[in-house]
Design a protein around this motif. Structure first.
Motif, mmCIF file in Angstrom:
data_model
loop_
_atom_site.group_PDB
_atom_site.id
_atom_site.type_symbol
_atom_site.label_atom_id
_atom_site.label_comp_id
_atom_site.label_asym_id
_atom_site.label_seq_id
_atom_site.Cartn_x
_atom_site.Cartn_y
_atom_site.Cartn_z
ATOM 1 N N UNK A 869 35.920 10.086 19.467
ATOM 2 C CA UNK A 869 34.502 10.200 18.994
ATOM 3 C C UNK A 869 33.686 9.190 19.645
ATOM 4 N N UNK A 870 33.942 8.086 20.502
ATOM 5 C CA UNK A 870 33.111 7.573 21.358
ATOM 6 C C UNK A 870 32.888 8.346 22.453
ATOM 7 N N UNK A 871 33.795 8.841 23.415
ATOM 8 C CA UNK A 871 33.310 10.100 24.333
ATOM 9 C C UNK A 871 32.403 11.103 23.670
ATOM 10 N N UNK A 882 29.218 2.426 22.927
ATOM 11 C CA UNK A 882 30.171 1.453 22.334
ATOM 12 C C UNK A 882 29.688 0.769 21.081
ATOM 13 N N UNK A 883 28.576 1.247 20.765
ATOM 14 C CA UNK A 883 28.195 0.671 19.606
ATOM 15 C C UNK A 883 29.109 0.476 18.405
ATOM 16 N N UNK A 884 29.701 1.468 18.119
ATOM 17 C CA UNK A 884 30.946 1.410 16.882
ATOM 18 C C UNK A 884 31.793 0.181 17.169
ATOM 19 N N UNK A 885 32.186 -0.020 18.412
ATOM 20 C CA UNK A 885 33.266 -0.893 18.522
ATOM 21 C C UNK A 885 32.652 -2.367 18.727
ATOM 22 N N UNK A 886 31.354 -2.480 19.090
ATOM 23 C CA UNK A 886 30.640 -3.541 18.813
ATOM 24 C C UNK A 886 30.187 -3.906 17.339
ATOM 25 N N UNK A 887 30.096 -3.016 16.782
ATOM 26 C CA UNK A 887 29.991 -3.326 15.254
ATOM 27 C C UNK A 887 31.060 -4.079 14.597
ATOM 28 N N UNK A 888 32.239 -3.596 14.955
ATOM 29 C CA UNK A 888 33.692 -3.928 14.360
ATOM 30 C C UNK A 888 33.613 -5.387 15.139
ATOM 31 N N UNK A 889 33.380 -5.512 16.422
ATOM 32 C CA UNK A 889 33.579 -6.871 17.191
ATOM 33 C C UNK A 889 32.602 -8.048 16.373
#
Length: 966
Positions: A869-871, A882-889
């Motif tokens: 999904x990120x790709x 990478x906003x989705x990962x940053x959201x979880x972080x």
């Protein structure tokens, strides 16, 4: 001053009494609008800023100001009126200032007519007015400098064309000195000096929204130098033919030299003064934040921040070096003597290069550089070292920058949260040095250890030994605590079971048993308390002393700040869903989490969360069994934070197209018991990310399959309006893409005593569908590719629920006590029982109620964190998404450490995006600005005509009264 204003009014009247002013204004507006909408492709950029308005202003003003000033003195000399002006009782200085103000007034009118552009941007997106104000101020100052140059050149010739060409050449020279075209040819030291001399580089600094006294004075001094030369040139014309140079003439020359010298020297005097600046951006994103100042105030030893930058680097990184140096210098200003900042070029200092390579692992990065004539590889340094005592941390260009793609697919590199990255590194080395392995160095107030433990006669043999180990551990910790740890161990049955009833009611601590066949009940519960905060300490699965100590230290970390936290990460097994190929699908997520925490992979099959876990992250769960559910439940009951990304749909992104099928997560009943439901539908939103989709069409009777970027409602594009305002979880995020998400439904009545935060929501025009067909059908639904029902509205996609929860396993036996050999014959049971005699005793305790600190973070998508999904989003948006990962972080950091550093990330200067617009809407706003420009010209013309009529009326009245004054 009256004489100056009188001269300025006379020149303004001359401007507007002829077509000159209108030609100037029309040309300025036409070029500005063309550059804004066509050259810089404002709508394709999709950014809510006015950078296109000011980007070309230094070049545009060169020609426009030259055209305005070319006649100011040249025409006077050509027509012979200059001699008349010299005989008037008005000093040359007043004449020069009058003409100067007239030119600035005309430019100010031109800038005033561009206000509809800024208003348009403010309507279409979240515009930061700080850079707008800075841009207009920088334009006026730059115009003042160019005007002074043009007036001086015009005074030196009676030919307007010569004046025009001379002004253009000199202004262009000042612009080119600091431009990247020339500075890229030299090293960093020389290019830095050239940037200080150039008008364009100073202009860019102010248009960011930072008003630096050094930049402002530069333009004032440049204007002052050429205005002084202009006055001196007029005085020389007055002396012409008056005989030999006298004493008064020499005094004028000396005074002019002194004035010019003072204007120039003051620039060097102001250069070391870095504190004289004002950050007028929203949130002061270019200033050191209070959170950073707090960490710097904790320094007891000198902190070294060293920048390793090569003189020759990639052209896209070169402009970022001065910005990063300026930021690091701010650290030195704020930290004072406690912070030492230095910059080195390792390739010019072999000793420091060896030290960087050997001691800090800093090595050059090969960059491929291509030009029109050749291609080469350059080994370049772009690193920052942060060292405190014997602890250090490093940052490279991947940590400090981000790559974005423009509308023409041209790559651009920008600094990405540099203050957050640097301050986070400072925090790590600071606490690592100060901690020295002692967790109590990070605890400011005393913590109480409370143990609710039965007598040895009731405890199993393994727990009797564990109690002895517990006493030894507490003695050791008390020695390290230096008075910050108090110990209370009580027997719940010692006072008639009153304490047992109290802890059952308050904490949900039930009596424990070792087996369903052994009715002996006992207690072995532990927790840490400070004020209203309580953190249960779980029994280690191995009943080992080392694991018990780790659990106690992990609980102590919950009362500390700055220590490395542990995250237990659950991801689906390779056999489930679209992960069937066995490839790790959450590598980006795991890699990012490991930058700030210790990550332990777990499948929860043992029924327990790994020892020492601070937060449990469950991503894309499928068909969880009772033991896995029990592990999640009991971790939450201990006051932990559980973050879950789940949806009842399994989306396959394989080569066969897009397919979806329903599949149970195993969390349905567990969430329902808490008044929470993840609906069996998916959200579709007209505000979405265009997806490259294969589309079939008929051309000449032949069916052709092609790839087109079409709106895909399942890729929900959430902007600022869909995010919880001022939430640390969404700090620093300009957009979040939720892929194939299901709506969350949180019952208000069941959660009335808990705090519910609605973190992410769709647009008001979103709808839901339970269809498993997720490929668009544009033949049947030409507009969106999917059916749109009438029931539309905002859908909740991410939420945080905090408060006291009741265990799903209340009044139920612990799943850990179920026999593994159920259904086997007696012989096999006896054999398994004999084999397990040496294994640790299984403790079947169920905590029935959580403390108020328990948090449940829910994301209604199981795919938005996957690498696929990120790709997909990165390809669709042409960015390093990478906003989705940053959201979880962000959610993890907020849960474990509070909003401290996230406040820095939240104020970072991320790109503000426009609201999505159709092509018709874009065309409407563009034409509206053209119409506004024409209306502005008409208003100026009308005001000028009214002024002329008023002046004519005045002269007629004077003539009627005798005509003498006329």
């Amino acid at each position: 001053m009256p004489d100056v204003l009188r001269v300025a009014r006379k020149e303004m009247a001359a401007f507007f009494g002829s077509p000159v002013a209108y030609i100037f204004l029309a040309a300025f507006l036409a070029v500005t609008l063309f550059v804004f909408f066509w050259v810089e492709t404002f709508f394709a950029r999709n950014l809510a800023d006015v950078r296109p308005l000011f980007k070309w202003m230094p070049i545009l003003l060169i020609f426009l100001v030259a055209a305005v000033t070319m006649r100011m003195w040249s025409e006077e000399r050509r027509s012979g009126t200059l001699e008349l002006l010299m005989t008037l009782p008005v000093s040359p200085l007043r004449l020069v200032l009058g003409k100067f103000l007239a030119c600035i007034g005309l430019i100010a009118v031109a800038l005033l007519l561009t206000l509809p552009l800024t208003i348009t941007v403010a309507i279409l997106g979240p515009l930061d007015w700080g850079p707008v104000i800075g841009g207009y101020l920088a334009t006026l100052l730059l115009a003042a400098a160019y005007t002074a140059i043009g007036l001086y050149i015009s005074c030196r010739t009676d030919n307007q064309i010569v004046s025009l060409i001379g002004t253009v050449l000199i202004c262009t020279l000042f612009y080119l000195i600091g431009s990247n075209t020339l500075t890229d040819l030299f090293g960093q030291q020389v290019s830095g000096i050239m940037a200080l001399l150039g008008t364009g580089s100073r202009f860019e600094s102010i248009t960011r929204g930072v008003l630096d006294l050094r930049d402002l004075y530069y333009y004032v001094s440049l204007a002052g130098v050429f205005l002084t030369l202009n006055v001196y040139a007029l005085e020389r014309l007055r002396w012409a033919g008056a005989g030999p140079v006298g004493h008064g003439h020499r005094q004028w020359r000396i005074a002019a030299v002194l004035f010019i010298a003072n204007f120039v020297v003051a620039n060097f005097w102001l250069q070391p003064i870095g504190w004289a600046r004002a950050d007028i951006t929203e949130g002061q994103v270019y200033s050191i934040s209070p959170a950073t100042r707090l960490y710097l105030s904790h320094l007891q030893e000198p902190l070294l921040i060293r920048g390793y930058f090569s003189a020759k680097t990639h052209p896209l990184l070169a402009p970022l070096v001065p910005q990063l140096k300026n930021l690091l210098k701010e650290y030195a200003v704020v930290g004072g003597e406690r912070v030492r900042v230095s910059f080195v070029d390792p390739q010019q200092n072999p000793e420091l290069e060896r030290e960087a390579n050997k001691n800090y692992g800093i090595r050059p990065v090969p960059f491929r550089i291509e030009s029109k004539y050749q291609a080469s590889v350059v080994n370049s340094y772009f690193h920052v070292l942060v060292k405190y005592g014997d602890q250090y941390g490093t940052l490279n260009f991947r940590d400090l920058t981000e790559i974005k793609s423009g509308p023409d697919r041209e790559l651009r590199v920008e600094l990405h949260n540099p203050e957050y990255q640097i301050t986070r590194t400072i925090k790590k080395v600071l606490y690592a040095y100060r901690g020295g392995g002692n967790v109590f160095s990070h605890i400011t107030e005393p913590v109480t250890f409370q143990g609710f433990i039965s007598s040895d006669s009731l405890l199993p043999a393994d727990l009797v030994k564990l109690r002895e180990d517990l006493a030894a551990i507490l003695d050791e910790l008390a020695t390290q605590a230096n008075g910050k740890l108090k110990v209370q161990i009580r027997n719940p049955r010692a006072d008639g079971a009153a304490l047992a009833r109290k802890i059952q009611k308050k904490y949900g601590f039930q009596p424990m048993v070792t087996s369903l066949l052994d009715p002996t009940q006992f207690y072995f519960y532990m927790l840490l308390r400070r004020g209203d905060q309580s953190v249960p300490v779980p029994l280690p699965q191995s009943l080992d002393k080392a694991d018990l100590k780790r659990n106690i230290e992990a609980a102590l970390k919950r009362f500390a700040t700055g220590l490395l936290k542990t995250i237990a990460l659950y991801t689906p097994s390779p056999e489930s869903g679209y992960y069937a190929q066995g490839i790790a699908q959450f590598q980006a997520l795991e890699t990012t989490l490991r930058e700030n925490a210790a990550v332990r992979k777990t499948d929860l099959s043992s029924g327990r969360v790994p020892t020492g876990t601070d937060l449990l992250l469950v991503v894309s769960p499928w068909e969880l069994d009772e033991k896995q559910l029990f592990a999640i439940d009991q971790f939450l009951m201990r006051g932990g934070t559980v973050a879950i990304a789940a949806s009842p749909f399994d989306v396959n992104l394989g080569g066969g197209g897009l397919t979806a099928k329903k599949r149970a997560t195993g969390l349905e009943k567990w969430l329902a018991a808490k008044g929470i439901d993840i609906a069996d539908t998916m959200v579709l939103d007209p505000r979405n990310i265009a997806l490259p989709i294969p589309v079939e069409r008929t051309v000449g009777g032949i069916r052709v399959r092609e790839i087109r970027s079409l709106d895909y409602p399942y890729l929900i594009d959430i902007r600022q309006h869909g995010m919880l305002a001022e939430s640390p979880i969404t700090a620093g995020l300009e957009r979040v893409a939720m892929t194939w998400a299901s709506p969350l439904q949180i019952a208000a009545q069941a959660n009335k005593d808990r705090k519910v935060s609605r973190v992410l929501q769709s647009s008001p025009r979103a709808w839901t569908s339970d269809s498993q067909t997720i490929e668009p059908n544009f033949r049947r639904y030409p507009r969106t590719g999917f059916a749109i029902p009438e029931d539309r509205g905002r859908k909740l996609l991410a939420a945080v629920v905090q408060g006291r929860f009741q265990s799903y396993f209340k009044d139920k036996p612990s799943p850990l006590l179920e026999r593994k050999s159920t259904g086997e014959d007696k012989k096999k049971e006896e054999k398994a029982s004999a084999a397990d005699e040496d294994a640790p005793t299984t403790i079947g305790a169920v905590i029935e109620r959580s403390p108020a600190s328990a948090r449940l973070i829910l994301f209604g998508s199981n795919s938005f964190l996957s690498d696929t999904a990120l790709d997909l989003i990165a390809n669709a948006t042409r960015t390093q998404y990478m906003s989705s990962v940053q959201l979880v972080q962000n959610a993890i950091e907020w849960s474990l450490e509070g909003p401290g550093l996230l406040a820095i990330r939240g104020r970072s200067h991320y790109s503000r995006l426009l609201e999505p617009l159709s092509q018709d809407a874009q065309r409407f706003w563009e034409y509206l600005n053209y119409a506004a420009a024409l209306c502005g010209l008409a208003i100026v013309f009308g005001v000028q005509r009214l002024a002329w009529r008023r002046r004519e009326r005045y002269y007629l009245d004077v003539l009627k009264q005798g005509g003498h004054a006329a």
